[in-house]
Design a protein around this motif. Structure first.
Motif, short mmCIF file in Angstrom:
data_model
loop_
_atom_site.label_atom_id
_atom_site.label_comp_id
_atom_site.label_asym_id
_atom_site.label_seq_id
_atom_site.Cartn_x
_atom_site.Cartn_y
_atom_site.Cartn_z
N VAL A 163 5.04 78.61 92.82
CA VAL A 163 5.01 77.14 92.80
C VAL A 163 5.06 76.58 91.38
O VAL A 163 5.90 75.70 91.09
N HIS A 175 6.83 87.83 88.51
CA HIS A 175 5.69 87.81 89.45
C HIS A 175 5.90 88.87 90.53
O HIS A 175 4.97 89.58 90.91
N THR A 199 7.91 74.05 89.73
CA THR A 199 7.52 72.64 89.59
C THR A 199 7.17 72.21 88.16
O THR A 199 7.00 71.02 87.93
N THR A 229 -2.74 88.89 102.23
CA THR A 229 -3.28 87.95 101.25
C THR A 229 -2.52 88.04 99.94
O THR A 229 -2.19 87.02 99.33
N ALA A 245 0.86 86.35 100.23
CA ALA A 245 0.71 84.90 100.23
C ALA A 245 0.40 84.38 98.82
O ALA A 245 0.98 83.37 98.38
N LEU A 246 -0.48 85.07 98.11
CA LEU A 246 -0.81 84.63 96.74
C LEU A 246 0.36 84.80 95.79
O LEU A 246 0.56 83.97 94.90
N THR A 247 1.14 85.84 95.99
CA THR A 247 2.35 86.02 95.16
C THR A 247 3.32 84.88 95.42
O THR A 247 3.89 84.31 94.47
N ALA A 248 3.51 84.53 96.67
CA ALA A 248 4.40 83.40 97.00
C ALA A 248 3.87 82.10 96.39
O ALA A 248 4.65 81.30 95.85
N LEU A 249 2.56 81.90 96.43
CA LEU A 249 1.98 80.70 95.81
C LEU A 249 2.15 80.69 94.29
O LEU A 249 2.24 79.63 93.69
N SER A 250 2.23 81.87 93.70
CA SER A 250 2.41 81.93 92.24
C SER A 250 3.78 81.44 91.80
O SER A 250 3.99 81.16 90.63
#
Length: 146
Positions: free
Chosen positions: A108, A127, A112, A98, A101-106
């Protein structure tokens, strides 16, 4: 006449008692503080080296923002680890997956929100640095399986 005295010692450490859960929050708060200081220092160094941390509108992330956000999200990670330690069948594995995954989402927003390449790369690195401090510290306190 000889008298002997028997001394009894007992251990109160959590790890010494079978089936006891290790204390997660103490290590997590310490790791969150270390990650917060580390990312802030690295952000200040990057800023001094010319990284702007400004998005396309010109709004820049203040250096103190690195400390605040790292601390806040790291403490959310501590909470997540605490919940998973009680609820998950495999707390360590579930937490690590988890957290990754949250680190990868951070990443974004860094990619962007209109940061230049140097700013985005530095933010992603920060991060990753924070996660590399907090995640192992918390994962080491979680049991592998129940």
């Amino acid at each position: 006449m000889t008298t002997t005295t028997e001394i009894s010692t007992s251990t109160t450490a959590t790890a010494a008692r079978p089936g006891a859960r290790p204390v997660i929050w103490k290590r997590g708060v310490a790791a969150a503080a270390i990650a917060s200081v580390t990312t802030t220092v690295l952000a200040a160094l990057a800023s001094a080296a010319g990284v702007s941390f400004a998005d396309q509108t010109g709004v820049s992330i203040p250096i103190a923002g690195f400390a605040e956000l790292t601390l806040a999200f790291s403490l959310l990670g501590v909470g997540l680890a605490a919940v998973l330690s009680r609820r998950a069948r495999r707390p360590r594995r579930t937490f690590v997956r988890t957290a990754i995954a949250l680190t990868a989402l951070s990443f974004v927003p860094d990619l962007t929100f209109g940061f230049d390449a140097a700013s985005a790369a530095t933010l992603i690195t920060l991060h990753t640095v924070a996660a590399s401090i907090v995640v192992p510290a918390l994962a080491s306190r979680l049991v592998r399986a129940r």
